[in-house]
Every structure is written in C-alpha cells, then in structure tokens.
Design a protein around this motif. Sequence first.
Motif, mmCIF file in Angstrom:
data_model
loop_
_atom_site.group_PDB
_atom_site.id
_atom_site.type_symbol
_atom_site.label_atom_id
_atom_site.label_comp_id
_atom_site.label_asym_id
_atom_site.label_seq_id
_atom_site.Cartn_x
_atom_site.Cartn_y
_atom_site.Cartn_z
ATOM 1 N N HIS A 116 -28.129 30.042 -20.364
ATOM 2 C CA HIS A 116 -27.658 28.758 -20.868
ATOM 3 C C HIS A 116 -26.244 28.880 -21.438
ATOM 4 C CE1 HIS A 116 -27.368 24.679 -21.927
ATOM 5 N NE2 HIS A 116 -26.776 25.104 -23.010
ATOM 6 N N HIS A 145 -34.899 25.254 -23.094
ATOM 7 C CA HIS A 145 -35.055 23.970 -22.406
ATOM 8 C C HIS A 145 -35.170 24.177 -20.896
ATOM 9 C CE1 HIS A 145 -30.367 23.675 -22.530
ATOM 10 N NE2 HIS A 145 -30.740 24.362 -21.496
ATOM 11 N N HIS A 146 -34.919 25.412 -20.439
ATOM 12 C CA HIS A 146 -35.147 25.716 -19.030
ATOM 13 C C HIS A 146 -36.604 26.099 -18.784
ATOM 14 C CE1 HIS A 146 -30.871 25.719 -17.937
ATOM 15 N NE2 HIS A 146 -30.699 26.113 -19.180
HETATM 16 CU CU LIG Z 1 -29.386 25.213 -20.324
#
Ligand SMILES: [Cu+2]
Lengths: 569, 185
Positions: A251, A300-301
């Motif tokens: 990220h 969030h992945h």
């Molecule tokens: Cu991300």
Amino acid sequence: MTQAPALHSEVEVTPWREYFSFSTDHKVIGIQYLVTSFVFYLIGGVLAELVRTELATPQSDFVPRETYNELFTMHATIMIFLWIIPSLTGGFGNFLVPLMIGARDMAFPKLNAIAFWLIPPTGLLLLLSFFVGPASAGWTSYPPLSLITNKAGEAIWIAGVILLGTSSIMAGLNFLVTILKMRIPSMSLNQMPLFCWAMMATSALQLIATPVLTGAMVLLGFDLLVGTAFFNPTGGGDPIVYQHMFWFYSHPAVYIMILPAFGLISEILPVHARKPIFGYQAIAYSSIAISFLGLIVWAHHMFTSGTPDWLRMFFMIATMVIAVPTGIKVFSWVATVWGGKLNLCSAMLFGMAFVSMFVIGGLSGVMVASVPFDIHVHDTYFVVAHLHYVLFGGSVFGIYAGLYHWFPKMTGRMLNEFWGKVHFVLTFVGFNLCFLPMHVLGLQGMNRRIAEYDPKFATLNMVCTIGSYILAVSTLPFLINAIWSWLGGPQASANPWRGLTLEWTTPSPPPVENFEVEPVLLIGPYDYGRPEALVMTSAANPSLMGKPNSKAETVQPLPSREAEDKEGG
Amino acid sequence: MQGSSVNPSQGELNYSATATPAADHHSEHPDLRLFGFIVFLVSESMLFLGLFVAYFAFRVVTPLWPPAGTPELELILPGINTIILLSSSFVIHRADTAIKEKGDVKAARGWFLVTMAMGATFLVGQVYEYQHLGFGLTTNLFASTFLCADGFPWSSCICGAPVDVRCVMAISPTRSLFPNQSFWH
Ligand SMILES: [Cu+2]
C-alpha cells in the motif's frame, strides 16, 4: 546581479558514453533512470497489449491460459518496480532534488550509482525468466498459489523484487539525507520546492516499508526453495501473514508511486498558471500526513481475507481519512490554476489531466475503502479501473507532465509542442476509452485475472481493447519527438518557462557542478507577481531576449529583499 | 540504537557504502555518513520488526505452540551464549571510550578484537547448538520460525565481520567507532 554575465556560447554537453558508465553525477544518473525505466515501460506496455488482445473476445483464444497469467503478472511487476518507481523517485528525484535545493550532487554519489546499476541487470533477469516460465501468480504473489506455479520463474521474481527493493531503499536513504542536510544555507525547509517535500515523504516510506517486503520475500523464498512452511498451510503455516507483510509494503508503494507525481504537479501548475501555489504549507504537510497514514491502512486490501470486523472497521476509517490530505492537495491545485493566466503547453495539459484523472481514481479509492462495497467489487475490474486511474491517470500522466516540463533543462533542447499535443490527446482519449468502461465491467461482476469471460461483457471489453491500442499508438509521437528533439531540437534557454525554482537559474543542461556559485535564495519558489519574480524571469533573463543558455541571475542577493523574505517566511 | 543487525542480502552493500568515503569529490561537505548510517539502521530495523511481528502472528494463529512432537529446547548452553553476545556490547563500548576519551588507539584496537572474539565464540556455540537440536528447518512451522528468527542476526554478524576487520585496521583517533558500535548492538 541584474546583469547577465557573459553568455555561455558553448554548452557543456555530456558525452553519450557517460550515460553508459558508472557515473556518479546525479544528473546523469537521473537520465539513466528515466531512459531505462521508459524502456521497461514499453516492454510492460507490450505485455499489456497482449493481455488486452486476449480479452478482446470472451473466449480464451489468443494465448494459452498459463501464458495469460504470466503476461499480467509480469506486466504489473514491470510497470510498478521497473517503470513508475524508478522513473519518479530515481529519475526525477535524482535530476531535480539537488538542483532544486542548490546542492552540487546527492549526499552519497556512489551509493546513488550502485542503486541505479542494480536495476538494469535485475530487469533483464526478470525478462529472461520468460525462458523458464516467469512468475504467474499475479504481482501480489500470494502463497500458496505462488508456491505451486512456475517454480523457477517465481524464484527469479522473488530475487528480483529483493534486489529492486534494495535499490529503492538505497535511493530513499540518499534522498532523505540530501534533502535534510544539503540545502543551501539560505533555504529553510519551508522555502523548499514542494517536489522536495514530496520526495522527503516518499523516501521515508521507501525506508520504512520496503524492508518488510524484503522480509516477506525472504520467507516466501524459504518456503519455495527450502520447503519451510511459513506461508504454506500444508505445513501449518499461515498465508494471511504473508498478505499482511506484503501489503504493509505495497500500500505505501502506491504512495511511493504517487507522492513524487504530486510533487511534480505542484511545481508545474504554478509555473504555467503564472500564479503562486495555493496553500504551500498545506501541500507540504499533507505529503507528510499521507506518508504517515499510508503506513496504517494496508489491510484494506484484505477485507475478504477473513480479517476480523474490528480490524476491518479500523482500516476502513484510516483509509478514508487519507482522502483528507489528498483532497487538500487537489483543492490547492485547483485554486492555483483558478483565474491564472494559463499557458496550455503539453506539460500543463498533462498536469491538468493528472488532477482530473487522479480525482476519479481517488474517488473510486474512497468507494473501495468502504468494507461493504469492497466485498462486492473485490477482485473485479472495478479495482483494475481504480488502480489504473491512480497509477496511469495519476503517476504516468505526472511523469509525462514532468518530462515535457523538464526536458529542456535535462537536454538543453525544446520538445516540439505540436507533437506534444498530439501525444496528449491520444493518451487522454486512449486512456479513458481503455479504463473508464472497466468501472462498469467491475460493477457488473467481471472478475480480474481471467482469460475468458461471460459473452455479455464482450462489447465493453472490445472498447477497452481499442482504447489500449490507441494508448499504444500514443507513445509513438512522444518517442519520436523526444529522440528527434534531443538530437536536433531548438536550443533551450536557462529558463524557458520563466520558473522560479533554483534549477532554472543555471544553464540548460546544467554544468557538472550544477551552479557556478552557490545560489542564494532571492525569492520563494512560487512568488509569481512579486517584483523579484520579474527580475528573475524577464528583465535579466536573456531567454526573453532570444539569447539561449543564460547564466543565473540570482547569485547576488539584494540585501533589503532578503530581509523582506525572512519576514515573509 | 538497538535491535539492529543486518540483512545478509542488503546490509553489507549499504554498510560499506556508508562507511567508506562516499562523497570523495565533495570533500567540503560536512560528513553525512553518520547521519546516513542512522537512517540506514532505522530502515533495517524495520526488516527485523517485520520478521518479529510475523513470528508473533504465527504464534497467535497456531493453536498449540510449539506444535506437538517438537523436542524440548536446551536452555543452558544458549543462555551462556546469549550472555557472551550481550556482554560483547559493553566491550565494544570500552573500545569506543578508549578512543574517544583517551585517544588510545592500541587499547581501542584491543577491545575491538576482544569483541570480535566474543562474537566468534557465539557463532561456534550456535553451530554446536544447531547440531543438537533434534529438528531441522522444515520440520514444522515452529522449527522454521525458530531457526530463522535465530539465524538472521548471527548470519548478519558474519556479513559484518569483514567490514569490522577493515575498521580495526583503519582505527584512528579521528574516526568514530560509533557506526560499528551501533551496528553491533
Ligand atoms: Cu492500498
């Protein structure tokens, strides 16, 4: 000095051999990075076109399915690790940071050269893996899938990622030390061009996040080659731990790929709008905020990876909070351009396209940050659309804007504006044609990473494929323009765009030592409209008198102005 | 400066690049190597932090830890070994004070060599321990994590050794031992 000293009639042109050597000059290294990464961009682009050609029809009829997996895996790997990261940090960072802060070179020139020279052989190694069957488990390389597909290719992939990560860490270290310790004494942090702020935030991420990826790769390598069971559920291992380690880097990697582009845009918009940047400190500190927040949103992945609810809630909120500093930047850019005297040259067109395309990518980012929505679109083309609006509409448009803007400084030659605009129109149209329909495809449920799909998606996929072909064609005018202009374009003056940052006070291309005399700040980087700006960009600037390659005019400070500067902050 | 060792694949490269005069042709610059080295250590600690957290994650998700059938670990010899390693930190500190406060190159070199000898003893102890463990790298998840968590630091010591040797040769009153010292910790 309001008078230009004797003009340099002869520009010191770096001999071409220098670009193939272990040079420690940051300008040479910057150009090495840019050219090398552009070559990889073209290779990654070819892979993308093959993927799109397969997807032109619903049947799997162009390449074998395994090959399809290899193509999209290598496409992503090359675009991320060998194109966007090296060109933005290594390329623009190297060329611009020392010039912008008035330094002669980077803090550690040899380390700089080592960091660059890790890249071409590693890229070659990855390409050679096509002979043994390259990695085919996606660029995320999730185990256990990555442990049971194309073992040799996967091993090469892991080695490649570790090497490229090492190069990235070295570059980050160099930038951080350079920016913090090598500014000219008259430049405080708050007088630094915004690109340097962005690079500072980026380097921090490279230094903090990349080692964790290295750790994950080492463990994955053990699993693959030695037979340990860190991530292999068969031996009691836990693949979710890999996902955490991977995304802890990947990220922030998005910010490593977009923050420098934010910085480039913050430089380009005020110059071509002839206005001071709106909200200097807001843009500067929001880079730092993004860098920090970027480190605490990775899961969030993993909303569909069995992540517990309280954790999903935390990562959802943290991710949405990032929209705040990012939104601050977007509003500042719009306010900068608002009411400006716009010079719609190619650099500015790409710059403004960057803002609009990035807004689309940013908004779909907030959408997928929301857990319920993400569960619906996870692993669909909606995510593919989102990431390409961020990484192509954002990063790549930013790179193009930067190339048009600084090409005169890098090469001493002007690019052709007409072909620049042709390039822009083709890129803009091709890009949107290719990626806008993917939002719809995703919402309708088309999965990513598949070679064949339901025939009801056929029409939109055909549109995407046509868009991708336009995108492929769009690189030609740029390539020809760049090569042609580099060899024989019109000579560029020291300050063709009438910019105020320090790199424009030295000849184009800059001499080996960058500045003949250590520059002294006369004026902030975006003080358009102040009397000193006139002095710097017009009166004493021979570029407006038709004399190319003038020398710096800002060497001697006007004492009264300096005092004023201090008050103004 | 604690909790730092080096990753075999990248440590040595960075280390030597920061520890050798990198800014040759910029002799007028203040020396940035120390600052660069601190930044490097921070970055490198992240590698170990990542592995450490991974270890705890494995522990948390595994119902029975260590898994059934894992032989008991022997604690006395590794205990002695750890004490040797930890006390070597104090010895290298003596080397540092010797050179900083008294400018005594000979003493510093001596203490430095003692540190290295202690490091070597530690390594020998480790090798002996591994031969008597009763499990190997691939036995189960516990064995894998144990050996890797254990193995990274000392393998990095091996990587650091040639650099250290060169530093012993190069010791002079003007050169700070700080980089070596913080690396060792
Ligand atoms: Cu991300």
